[in-house]
Design an enzyme around this catalytic site. Sequence first.
Site, PDB file in Angstrom:
ATOM      1  N   SER A 119      67.466  71.806  64.636  1.00 37.47           N
ATOM      2  CA  SER A 119      66.279  73.047  64.222  1.00 37.47           C
ATOM      3  C   SER A 119      65.153  72.462  64.316  1.00 37.47           C
ATOM      4  O   SER A 119      63.976  73.191  64.224  1.00 37.47           O
ATOM      5  CB  SER A 119      66.585  73.577  62.677  1.00 37.47           C
ATOM      6  OG  SER A 119      67.751  74.280  62.776  1.00 37.47           O
ATOM      7  N   LYS A 149      62.865  74.228  66.687  1.00 34.51           N
ATOM      8  CA  LYS A 149      62.374  75.379  66.524  1.00 34.51           C
ATOM      9  C   LYS A 149      60.960  75.375  66.378  1.00 34.51           C
ATOM     10  O   LYS A 149      59.994  76.050  66.894  1.00 34.51           O
ATOM     11  CB  LYS A 149      62.979  76.009  65.283  1.00 34.51           C
ATOM     12  CG  LYS A 149      64.431  76.138  65.338  1.00 34.51           C
ATOM     13  CD  LYS A 149      65.158  76.661  63.916  1.00 34.51           C
ATOM     14  CE  LYS A 149      66.455  77.184  64.011  1.00 34.51           C
ATOM     15  NZ  LYS A 149      67.080  76.985  62.782  1.00 34.51           N
ATOM     16  N   TYR A 186      68.881  78.385  73.524  1.00 32.26           N
ATOM     17  CA  TYR A 186      68.759  77.830  72.174  1.00 32.26           C
ATOM     18  C   TYR A 186      69.621  76.625  71.888  1.00 32.26           C
ATOM     19  O   TYR A 186      69.062  75.683  71.304  1.00 32.26           O
ATOM     20  CB  TYR A 186      68.893  78.934  71.279  1.00 32.26           C
ATOM     21  CG  TYR A 186      68.928  78.686  69.765  1.00 32.26           C
ATOM     22  CD1 TYR A 186      67.747  78.172  69.182  1.00 32.26           C
ATOM     23  CD2 TYR A 186      70.228  78.569  69.139  1.00 32.26           C
ATOM     24  CE1 TYR A 186      67.857  77.719  67.695  1.00 32.26           C
ATOM     25  CE2 TYR A 186      70.339  78.047  67.851  1.00 32.26           C
ATOM     26  CZ  TYR A 186      69.142  77.738  67.148  1.00 32.26           C
ATOM     27  OH  TYR A 186      69.451  77.344  65.832  1.00 32.26           O
ATOM     28  N   TYR A 242      63.385  75.519  54.895  1.00 34.06           N
ATOM     29  CA  TYR A 242      64.267  76.672  54.516  1.00 34.06           C
ATOM     30  C   TYR A 242      64.025  77.353  52.899  1.00 34.06           C
ATOM     31  O   TYR A 242      63.093  77.290  52.628  1.00 34.06           O
ATOM     32  CB  TYR A 242      65.987  76.572  54.862  1.00 34.06           C
ATOM     33  CG  TYR A 242      66.076  76.146  55.914  1.00 34.06           C
ATOM     34  CD1 TYR A 242      65.844  76.989  57.347  1.00 34.06           C
ATOM     35  CD2 TYR A 242      66.584  74.713  56.311  1.00 34.06           C
ATOM     36  CE1 TYR A 242      65.776  76.388  58.551  1.00 34.06           C
ATOM     37  CE2 TYR A 242      66.814  74.494  57.754  1.00 34.06           C
ATOM     38  CZ  TYR A 242      66.407  75.257  58.816  1.00 34.06           C
ATOM     39  OH  TYR A 242      66.449  74.808  60.055  1.00 34.06           O
ATOM     40  N   VAL A 269      69.876  69.767  61.180  1.00 32.72           N
ATOM     41  CA  VAL A 269      71.159  69.407  60.607  1.00 32.72           C
ATOM     42  C   VAL A 269      71.778  68.204  61.152  1.00 32.72           C
ATOM     43  O   VAL A 269      72.811  68.151  60.346  1.00 32.72           O
ATOM     44  CB  VAL A 269      71.949  70.877  60.884  1.00 32.72           C
ATOM     45  CG1 VAL A 269      72.520  70.874  62.147  1.00 32.72           C
ATOM     46  CG2 VAL A 269      72.844  71.124  59.903  1.00 32.72           C
TER      47      VAL A 269
HETATM   48  O1  DON Z   1      71.920  76.812  65.248  1.00 31.12           O
HETATM   49  C1  DON Z   1      72.290  75.854  64.585  1.00 31.12           C
HETATM   50  O2  DON Z   1      73.084  76.316  63.522  1.00 31.12           O
HETATM   51  C2  DON Z   1      71.970  74.492  64.726  1.00 31.12           C
HETATM   52  N1  DON Z   1      71.828  74.360  66.344  1.00 31.12           N
HETATM   53  C3  DON Z   1      70.532  74.233  64.312  1.00 31.12           C
HETATM   54  C4  DON Z   1      70.628  74.388  62.654  1.00 31.12           C
HETATM   55  C5  DON Z   1      69.777  73.302  61.998  1.00 31.12           C
HETATM   56  O3  DON Z   1      69.486  72.488  62.521  1.00 31.12           O
HETATM   57  C6  DON Z   1      69.766  73.669  60.531  1.00 31.12           C
HETATM   58  N2  DON Z   1      68.974  72.729  59.961  1.00 31.12           N
HETATM   59  N3  DON Z   1      68.664  72.116  58.994  1.00 31.12           N
END
Ligand code: DON
Length: 333
Positions: A82, A85, A208, A260, A278
């Site tokens: 993330s 992003k 993405y 978040y 994540v």
């Molecule tokens: O889209 C997703 O769920 C993962 N590729 C990225 C989510 C993420 O990194 C949330 N962060 N803490």
Amino acid sequence: MDLDVSDVRQQAATGLIPPEGEIMAALRGAYERALEHHEGQVADYIPALARADHEAFDLVVVDVEGNSYQQQGSGASFTIQSISKAFVYALVCERLGHERALELVGVNNTGLPFNSVIALELNHGHPMNPMVNAGALSTTSLVPGDNPTSQWEFILAGLSGFAGHQLTVDEEVFQSEMATNQRNMAIARLLQSYDRLDGDPDQVVEVYTRQCSVQVTAADLAVMGATLADGGVNPITKQRVVSAEVARDTLAVMAASGLYENSGLWLFDIGLPGKSGVAGGLVTVAPGKGGIGCYGPALDSAGNSVRGQIATAYLSRSLGLNIFASNPRPEGA
Ligand code: DON
């Protein structure tokens, strides 16, 4: 989560980052404090991430002059997830401009988990902000390019510009997420149903997911953060990656939503824009001063690195980075 740094003296935020000796002492303190913590869980909803070492921890600071200070354990590579992003948002804002980005993606916190579907429904299909999956999918769909390949090339070149060298994709993590990301597919289709996705949902999810699978180190994240701290200019390569206005707007969105539903808590304790991923990455930006990159795969319940948050809280206090911390003006000054 108790960030465990209330004993560290809060220094006021002044113009420059302190000299090398103070940074190294603070880095050692932050690193040792973080290593005392063993709580948190490694993410396993993307199967390939589950193998990460729960105890790994790296910590790097890069200032706006391009000096690098490290407390590295492994120096491991991990997927940006993330954290991409924030940087893809900056690249898209550069093309869309302030008003259009605000209108199409939004800047307010959802108060809900990063992969929430309810947040979209509650807001009539508006993704709210680019740090949650809905807003990030919408942002990726707005990347310039005639087809997914040219959009992907634009993203990889842009992320590499932030890091100051050519980045690559972890194909195993990419495949692992592609095989299991039904939830992002659902979010993309829901966005499409609200006319909030600029392209084919399957293709947007693929681009993405690829952007999330880019490999970085804590040192890369520190340079990427330092680029946003330096008005959009990479302090090592001296390349202008985005405008100063876009860097400013990106940091505002990171401050509001980068962690978040824990973003308020993070800002209350740390007082800086940050973004978590994540896989355990965490980037923090001290505007005009530098970037902090962390890697610690054990996460709190919102998906943010536990050790990364503790080390960053320690550095924020001891180096006077918290943008809200001031001292009263001395009498007669
Ligand atoms: O889209 C997703 O769920 C993962 N590729 C990225 C989510 C993420 O990194 C949330 N962060 N803490």
